[in-house]
Motif scaffolding. Structure first.
Motif, PDB file in Angstrom:
ATOM      1  N   ARG A  49       0.812  -1.226   0.000  1.00 60.43           N
ATOM      2  CA  ARG A  49       0.000   0.000   0.000  1.00 60.43           C
ATOM      3  C   ARG A  49       0.844   1.274   0.000  1.00 60.43           C
ATOM      4  NH1 ARG A  49      -5.288  -1.232   3.589  1.00 60.43           N
ATOM      5  NH2 ARG A  49      -5.629  -3.329   2.814  1.00 60.43           N
ATOM      6  N   SER A  50       2.165   1.109  -0.014  1.00 54.96           N
ATOM      7  CA  SER A  50       3.101   2.244   0.026  1.00 54.96           C
ATOM      8  C   SER A  50       2.862   3.134   1.245  1.00 54.96           C
ATOM      9  CB  SER A  50       3.003   3.085  -1.256  1.00 54.96           C
ATOM     10  OG  SER A  50       3.413   2.326  -2.355  1.00 54.96           O
ATOM     11  N   ASN A  51       2.545   2.499   2.363  1.00 58.05           N
ATOM     12  CA  ASN A  51       2.319   3.223   3.611  1.00 58.05           C
ATOM     13  C   ASN A  51       3.638   3.240   4.382  1.00 58.05           C
ATOM     14  OD1 ASN A  51       1.451   4.306   5.994  1.00 58.05           O
ATOM     15  ND2 ASN A  51      -0.310   2.947   6.219  1.00 58.05           N
ATOM     16  N   MET A  52       4.502   4.189   4.036  1.00 53.58           N
ATOM     17  CA  MET A  52       5.866   4.196   4.557  1.00 53.58           C
ATOM     18  C   MET A  52       5.944   4.519   6.043  1.00 53.58           C
ATOM     19  SD  MET A  52       7.659   3.075   2.219  1.00 53.58           S
ATOM     20  CE  MET A  52       6.667   2.339   0.957  1.00 53.58           C
ATOM     21  N   GLU A  53       5.071   5.369   6.529  1.00 62.49           N
ATOM     22  CA  GLU A  53       5.102   5.710   7.951  1.00 62.49           C
ATOM     23  C   GLU A  53       4.797   4.474   8.798  1.00 62.49           C
ATOM     24  OE1 GLU A  53       2.720   8.725  10.857  1.00 62.49           O
ATOM     25  OE2 GLU A  53       3.418   9.522   8.927  1.00 62.49           O
ATOM     26  N   ALA A  54       3.771   3.736   8.429  1.00 63.50           N
ATOM     27  CA  ALA A  54       3.425   2.510   9.149  1.00 63.50           C
ATOM     28  C   ALA A  54       4.515   1.457   8.973  1.00 63.50           C
ATOM     29  CB  ALA A  54       2.080   1.976   8.667  1.00 63.50           C
TER      30      ALA A  54
ATOM     31  N   ASP B 154       9.447  -8.608  -0.197  1.00 63.42           N
ATOM     32  CA  ASP B 154       9.192  -7.186   0.068  1.00 63.42           C
ATOM     33  C   ASP B 154      10.327  -6.316  -0.458  1.00 63.42           C
ATOM     34  OD1 ASP B 154       6.815  -7.870   1.266  1.00 63.42           O
ATOM     35  OD2 ASP B 154       7.558  -7.660   3.322  1.00 63.42           O
ATOM     36  N   ALA B 155      11.561  -6.777  -0.304  1.00 63.96           N
ATOM     37  CA  ALA B 155      12.702  -6.010  -0.810  1.00 63.96           C
ATOM     38  C   ALA B 155      12.629  -5.880  -2.330  1.00 63.96           C
ATOM     39  CB  ALA B 155      14.011  -6.668  -0.388  1.00 63.96           C
ATOM     40  N   LEU B 156      12.246  -6.961  -3.002  1.00 64.78           N
ATOM     41  CA  LEU B 156      12.098  -6.906  -4.458  1.00 64.78           C
ATOM     42  C   LEU B 156      10.982  -5.945  -4.860  1.00 64.78           C
ATOM     43  CD1 LEU B 156      12.598 -10.658  -5.439  1.00 64.78           C
ATOM     44  CD2 LEU B 156      14.140  -8.745  -5.923  1.00 64.78           C
ATOM     45  N   ALA B 157       9.885  -5.972  -4.111  1.00 66.75           N
ATOM     46  CA  ALA B 157       8.768  -5.061  -4.415  1.00 66.75           C
ATOM     47  C   ALA B 157       9.198  -3.604  -4.238  1.00 66.75           C
ATOM     48  CB  ALA B 157       7.573  -5.377  -3.517  1.00 66.75           C
ATOM     49  N   LEU B 158       9.933  -3.327  -3.166  1.00 65.80           N
ATOM     50  CA  LEU B 158      10.397  -1.959  -2.941  1.00 65.80           C
ATOM     51  C   LEU B 158      11.406  -1.541  -4.011  1.00 65.80           C
ATOM     52  CD1 LEU B 158      10.782  -1.961   0.937  1.00 65.80           C
ATOM     53  CD2 LEU B 158       9.143  -0.625  -0.404  1.00 65.80           C
ATOM     54  N   GLN B 159      12.265  -2.458  -4.395  1.00 66.61           N
ATOM     55  CA  GLN B 159      13.243  -2.168  -5.440  1.00 66.61           C
ATOM     56  C   GLN B 159      12.547  -1.883  -6.772  1.00 66.61           C
ATOM     57  OE1 GLN B 159      15.963  -5.387  -6.265  1.00 66.61           O
ATOM     58  NE2 GLN B 159      17.584  -3.970  -6.843  1.00 66.61           N
TER      59      GLN B 159
END
Length: 148
Positions: free
Chosen positions: A34-39, A104-109
């Motif tokens: 969800r690209s909820n970086m704060e959470a 998750d790392a691949l998704a963020l990359q």
């Protein structure tokens, strides 16, 4: 020297930590999607606290792991079965957590690469628009006198 009961308790606590990490990993995946970086940062903070607990527990367990077979021979059958079950569960949970982290790392990359592409495309479009405007209307001189 640490007693068999202390090791069993440390193993139980270790498995509890891995279970909490596994739950946080699920929350992490949701926040990444969800690209909820704060959470996500909050989840990572909580994960670090658990990793600190695991490091402390590893200090208790590590000497026994070096002589695991001997240790199993020193404790009663019930605790032996319990210890083996907990080590197996900890290993399984750790593998699941690590696999989820890789995903998750691949998704963020991938998201980072996509943002980079979008920035590149936007700057390219800006150049195209500027070149088109110059070709269509010619270079305009500014009406603002910056000499004053």
């Amino acid at each position: 020297m640490t007693s068999g009961n202390e090791i069993i308790l440390a193993l139980e606590e270790q498995v509890g930590c891995y279970r909490r990490l596994a739950r946080l990993t699920e929350a992490q995946r949701e926040h990444v999607q969800r690209s909820n970086m704060e959470a996500l940062l909050e989840v990572l903070k909580n994960r670090q606290e658990i990793l600190d607990q695991l490091a402390r527990l590893e200090g208790v367990i590590k000497p026994v792991k070096a002589r695991w077979t001997e240790f199993l021979g020193e404790i009663d059958t019930e605790n032996r079965a319990k210890a083996e079950q907990m080590v197996g569960e900890a290993r399984r949970l750790l593998e699941e957590i690590m696999a989820a982290d890789r995903t998750d790392a691949l998704a963020l990359q991938q998201r980072k690469l996509n943002v980079g592409r979008q920035i590149h495309l936007a700057s390219g479009a800006k150049k195209i628009n500027r070149n088109y405007a110059n070709a269509a209307y010619g270079q305009r001189k500014s009406n603002v006198d910056i000499q004053q």
